[in-house]
Design an enzyme around this catalytic site. Structure first.
Site, PDB file in Angstrom:
ATOM      1  N   LYS A  10      36.028  11.369 -16.777  1.00 44.83           N
ATOM      2  CA  LYS A  10      34.608  11.658 -16.968  1.00 44.83           C
ATOM      3  C   LYS A  10      34.423  12.937 -17.791  1.00 44.83           C
ATOM      4  O   LYS A  10      35.374  13.712 -17.979  1.00 44.83           O
ATOM      5  CB  LYS A  10      33.943  11.795 -15.587  1.00 44.83           C
ATOM      6  N   TYR A  50      26.890   1.941 -13.439  1.00 47.77           N
ATOM      7  CA  TYR A  50      26.533   2.422 -12.098  1.00 47.77           C
ATOM      8  C   TYR A  50      25.338   1.671 -11.502  1.00 47.77           C
ATOM      9  O   TYR A  50      24.602   2.231 -10.687  1.00 47.77           O
ATOM     10  CB  TYR A  50      26.225   3.919 -12.158  1.00 47.77           C
ATOM     11  N   ASN A 122      33.388  14.535 -10.095  1.00 49.17           N
ATOM     12  CA  ASN A 122      34.713  14.280  -9.521  1.00 49.17           C
ATOM     13  C   ASN A 122      35.740  13.818 -10.554  1.00 49.17           C
ATOM     14  O   ASN A 122      36.700  13.144 -10.223  1.00 49.17           O
ATOM     15  CB  ASN A 122      34.604  13.328  -8.332  1.00 49.17           C
ATOM     16  N   HIS A 125      36.822   8.240 -12.698  1.00 48.85           N
ATOM     17  CA  HIS A 125      36.328   7.001 -12.069  1.00 48.85           C
ATOM     18  C   HIS A 125      37.496   6.047 -11.883  1.00 48.85           C
ATOM     19  O   HIS A 125      38.344   5.937 -12.769  1.00 48.85           O
ATOM     20  CB  HIS A 125      35.277   6.323 -12.960  1.00 48.85           C
ATOM     21  N   GLU A 136      33.828  -4.181 -14.589  1.00 47.85           N
ATOM     22  CA  GLU A 136      33.850  -2.924 -15.340  1.00 47.85           C
ATOM     23  C   GLU A 136      34.745  -3.012 -16.581  1.00 47.85           C
ATOM     24  O   GLU A 136      34.381  -2.513 -17.645  1.00 47.85           O
ATOM     25  CB  GLU A 136      34.346  -1.800 -14.432  1.00 47.85           C
TER      26      GLU A 136
HETATM   27  P1  IDP Z   1      33.440   6.175  -6.384  1.00 51.56           P
HETATM   28  O1  IDP Z   1      33.345   6.844  -7.734  1.00 51.56           O
HETATM   29  O2  IDP Z   1      34.365   6.915  -5.447  1.00 51.56           O
HETATM   30  O3  IDP Z   1      33.767   4.700  -6.477  1.00 51.56           O
HETATM   31  P2  IDP Z   1      30.638   5.469  -5.912  1.00 51.56           P
HETATM   32  O4  IDP Z   1      29.991   5.312  -4.587  1.00 51.56           O
HETATM   33  O5  IDP Z   1      30.896   4.236  -6.718  1.00 51.56           O
HETATM   34  O6  IDP Z   1      31.997   6.303  -5.686  1.00 51.56           O
HETATM   35  O7  IDP Z   1      29.741   6.471  -6.754  1.00 51.56           O
HETATM   36  C1  IDP Z   1      29.871   6.607  -8.133  1.00 51.56           C
HETATM   37  C2  IDP Z   1      29.750   8.073  -8.514  1.00 51.56           C
HETATM   38  O8  IDP Z   1      28.441   8.559  -8.137  1.00 51.56           O
HETATM   39  C3  IDP Z   1      30.721   8.998  -7.789  1.00 51.56           C
HETATM   40  O9  IDP Z   1      32.001   9.031  -8.388  1.00 51.56           O
HETATM   41  C4  IDP Z   1      30.004  10.322  -7.876  1.00 51.56           C
HETATM   42  O10 IDP Z   1      30.162  10.917  -9.176  1.00 51.56           O
HETATM   43  C5  IDP Z   1      28.537   9.909  -7.697  1.00 51.56           C
HETATM   44  N1  IDP Z   1      28.112   9.947  -6.284  1.00 51.56           N
HETATM   45  C6  IDP Z   1      28.358   9.021  -5.329  1.00 51.56           C
HETATM   46  N2  IDP Z   1      27.799   9.339  -4.157  1.00 51.56           N
HETATM   47  C7  IDP Z   1      27.142  10.506  -4.379  1.00 51.56           C
HETATM   48  C8  IDP Z   1      26.326  11.354  -3.527  1.00 51.56           C
HETATM   49  O11 IDP Z   1      26.097  11.097  -2.329  1.00 51.56           O
HETATM   50  N3  IDP Z   1      25.831  12.485  -4.121  1.00 51.56           N
HETATM   51  C9  IDP Z   1      26.054  12.800  -5.412  1.00 51.56           C
HETATM   52  N4  IDP Z   1      26.799  12.039  -6.253  1.00 51.56           N
HETATM   53  C10 IDP Z   1      27.342  10.894  -5.733  1.00 51.56           C
HETATM   54 MG    MG Z   2      32.644   3.201  -7.302  1.00 49.39          MG
END
Ligand code: IDP
Ligand code: MG
Length: 167
Positions: A10, A50, A122, A125, A136
Site C-alpha cells: 500500500k 474495498y 497497515n 493487503h 481481486e
Molecule cells: P484486511 O486488510 O486485514 O483483510 P479488511 O477488513 O478487509 O482487513 O479491511 C480492509 C482495510 O480497511 C484494512 O487493511 C485497513 O486498512 C482498513 N480497516 C479495516 N478495519 C478498519 C477499522 O476498524 N478502522 C480503520 N481502518 C480499518
Molecule cells: Mg480484507
C-alpha cells in the site's frame, strides 16, 4: 492445496521504502510470484477493491489511503503469490488488520500504525480467502499479466483500442 493471493504494497509501505523488507519477509513462504506491477489506483478501482466495506465510517479515508492521497504516492505495488496454502501463509506473515493488535514481529505489527483520522495504515493487503483472491486478482490483473493459468480465460480480439507503443 495450491492457492493464489493478491498482495498489495500500500502507499504507506511505498512511502516508507518498505518494499524490499516486505518482499524479503514474504520470501520466507517459498511461494512463487506469478505476477507483479506498479499500479495507479483510480477511485473506481479502490472502491471496487474495498466494496465490502462501503458502509463503514472509515470508507472515504480508506479509499483516499489506497489511492495514495494520504502519502503523496499515487500508486501501489500489486503482486500475485502462488503455491501451497498461499493465503494462510501470507496472512500469517502480514498479521492482524489492526496494526496495534498484530503480532509485533508480523509485517503489520512491525510497520503499521493507526492515524489520527482513524485509518489502519497497515502497509500491505493480502486476500483473505480463495473467492476473494479470485475476485481481486481478476480486478487488478489481466490474464496475460499472470505467468500461469490461474483461472479460465478466453481469447479476446480488441479492435480500435488506443494504446501506447514505443517510438
Ligand atoms: P484486511 O486488510 O486485514 O483483510 P479488511 O477488513 O478487509 O482487513 O479491511 C480492509 C482495510 O480497511 C484494512 O487493511 C485497513 O486498512 C482498513 N480497516 C479495516 N478495519 C478498519 C477499522 O476498524 N478502522 C480503520 N481502518 C480499518
Ligand atoms: Mg480484507
Amino acid at each position: 492445496m495450491n492457492q493464489a493471493t493478491l498482495i498489495l504494497v500500500k502507499p504507506d509501505g511505498l512511502k516508507k521504502s518498505l518494499t524490499g523488507n516486505i518482499l524479503t519477509r514474504l520470501s520466507e513462504t517459498k511461494l512463487e510470484i506469478v505476477a507483479s506491477k506498479m499500479s495507479r489506483v483510480s477511485k473506481q478501482l479502490a472502491e471496487e477493491h474495498y466494496k465490502h466495506l462501503k458502509d463503514k465510517p472509515f470508507f472515504k479515508e480508506l479509499i483516499q489511503y489506497l489511492q495514495g492521497e494520504l502519502h503523496d504516492r499515487r500508486k501501489v505495488m500489486a503482486l500475485v503469490y502462488y503455491g501451497e496454502d498461499a493465503i494462510t501463509k501470507c496472512r500469517q506473515l502480514a498479521g492482524a488488520t489492526n496494526p496495534e493488535e498484530a503480532e509485533s514481529t508480523s509485517i503489520r505489527g512491525s510497520y503499521g500504525r493507526i492515524t489520527t483520522a482513524g485509518v489502519y495504515e497497515n502497509v500491505i493487503h493480502v486476500s483473505s480467502n480463495p473467492s476473494e483472491a479470485e475476485r481481486e486478482i481478476k480486478l487488478w490483473f489481466k490474464p496475460e499479466e499472470i505467468i500461469v493459468d490461474l483461472y479460465p480465460a478466453k481469447d479476446v480480439i480488441e479492435e480500435k483500442r488506443k494504446t501506447k507503443g514505443w517510438i
